[in-house]
Design an enzyme around this catalytic site. Structure first.
Site, PDB file in Angstrom:
ATOM      1  CG  ASP A  97     -43.668  78.028 -97.409  1.00  0.00           C
ATOM      2  OD1 ASP A  97     -44.096  78.078 -98.574  1.00  0.00           O
ATOM      3  OD2 ASP A  97     -43.510  76.967 -96.782  1.00  0.00           O
TER       4      ASP A  97
ATOM      5  CG  HIS B 254     -39.126  80.235 -95.392  1.00  0.00           C
ATOM      6  ND1 HIS B 254     -38.355  79.109 -95.647  1.00  0.00           N
ATOM      7  CD2 HIS B 254     -40.209  79.793 -94.688  1.00  0.00           C
ATOM      8  CE1 HIS B 254     -38.944  78.044 -95.122  1.00  0.00           C
ATOM      9  NE2 HIS B 254     -40.069  78.432 -94.532  1.00  0.00           N
TER      10      HIS B 254
END
Length: 362
Positions: A71, A223
């Site tokens: 992400d 992430h």
């Protein structure tokens, strides 16, 4: 009509022709690579919501199969390093792109797509608490996120997959209904690795393995903007190989050689072993299968128009999800954000916060 459109639309969303799974023996310079064992095509009609952290359905995986998702990027100082780690192991993943980051670093996004990874979206500005957005503002975050990403990918003849991950996994039934109406899958995950909590690479690595081992399979939430993730990723991929895990790559419906994903149903939340440090997970980041919180007041979303349900040439997404000028573009650049508008600034590396405070985006 909606389901027929979803299938037709996703057929045009191929990022690169892959021809199915990747043979590890053909991985350049690494005959012992982890590789990608198989590809599964996601049909929004049959899997509109995915991920056991929040939903009762997930892509059916065999024991010791994992899906990697990242992400909040792209970011030049970290995303290319993530791509390099995946490239060395011939592993494919899914990246959920923040529109503002894509606008700032379009060439990094294009590199992610050129490597054959799947592209989903993650809103425009990543509001810290997405359910607090008004219905119209939240829909703009979703729609304009697709518009920004698709405008960049269109330079190479590509388009994002119809997949959206709520920022902070903050959802409401009204926003999920909007995704249903436009034929977009709500992508959650099975377990996070807590890399946004400023853990060390070793702590992130141990958390990832502990949660995977506790569940035996599932979808990671990582992430690509976090230095700890960059540092530990090669080690994690090597360990997955050593322990007999296999990577599954989610791809848009219609990808050559990919099998259509089947749904697996579960009613319990995946096991989340205690983190190796005392930090606690931030509110809203570990939602359960309970019904989503409803912000009030909410106005009912408008019924889909004929234009929204009619595929364009080549079965493209509705016009409002195709490349259009985003609503907050001024003179070709995004308007600068105030600090209180920073997307997830509490957990983002300081470089991102500084970059996004610049007068214009580069």
């Amino acid at each position: 009509m909606k389901f027929a459109f979803a299938v037709a639309a996703t057929a045009s969303l191929l990022l690169v022709p892959t021809g199915g799974a990747f043979a590890t023996e053909s991985c350049p310079g690494n005959p012992d690579a982890l590789g990608t064992s198989r590809e599964v095509a996601i049909d929004p009609a049959t899997l509109p919501r995915i991920g056991f952290m929040q939903y009762k359905e997930m892509v059916e995986l065999q024991p010791k199969e994992v899906i990697l998702t990242f992400d909040d990027g792209p970011l030049p100082k970290t995303t290319p390093a993530v791509l390099e780690a995946l490239r060395k192991e011939c592993v494919k993943a899914t990246f959920f792109i923040v529109g503002r980051m894509a606008k700032a670093y379009p060439n990094v996004l294009r590199e992610v797509a050129a490597e054959g990874h799947s592209i989903g979206t993650h809103s425009v500005t990543h509001p810290l608490i997405f359910p607090k957005q008004s219905l119209e503002k939240g829909k703009k975050e979703i729609d304009d996120g697709f518009a920004i990403v698709n405008a960049i990918l269109a330079q190479d003849g590509r388009q994002a997959a119809p997949w959206f991950r709520f920022p902070g996994l903050g959802r409401t039934a009204a926003f999920e209904k909007h995704l249903d109406q436009i034929g977009v899958v709500s992508m959650s995950a099975d377990f996070p690795v807590d890399d946004w909590l400023r853990h060390t690479p070793d702590q992130v690595y141990k958390t990832a393995l502990a949660r995977l081992e506790a569940n035996g399979k599932g979808m990671f939430l990582l992430h690509d903007i976090q230095p700890a993730t960059v540092a530990m990723l090669p080690r994690l991929l090597r360990t997955l190989k050593e322990r007999g895990y296999k990577v599954v790559h989610m791809v848009p419906l219609g990808t050559p050689g990919a099998e259509v994903a089947r749904a697996e149903t579960r009613t319990r939340v995946p096991a989340m072993p205690k983190q190796p440090v005392s930090d606690t997970v931030s509110p809203g980041m570990m939602p359960s299968l309970a019904e989503p919180v409803q912000p009030a007041p909410l106005t009912p979303p408008p019924a889909p128009s004929a234009a929204d349900q009619t595929p364009g040439p080549g079965g493209q997404l509705p016009a409002r999800l195709n490349p259009l000028p985003p609503h907050n573009v001024v003179g070709g650049d995004l308007m600068p954000l105030r600090r209180d508008e920073m997307p997830f600034s509490v957990f983002w590396p300081s470089q991102i916060v500084n970059d996004l405070r610049a007068p214009t985006m580069r």
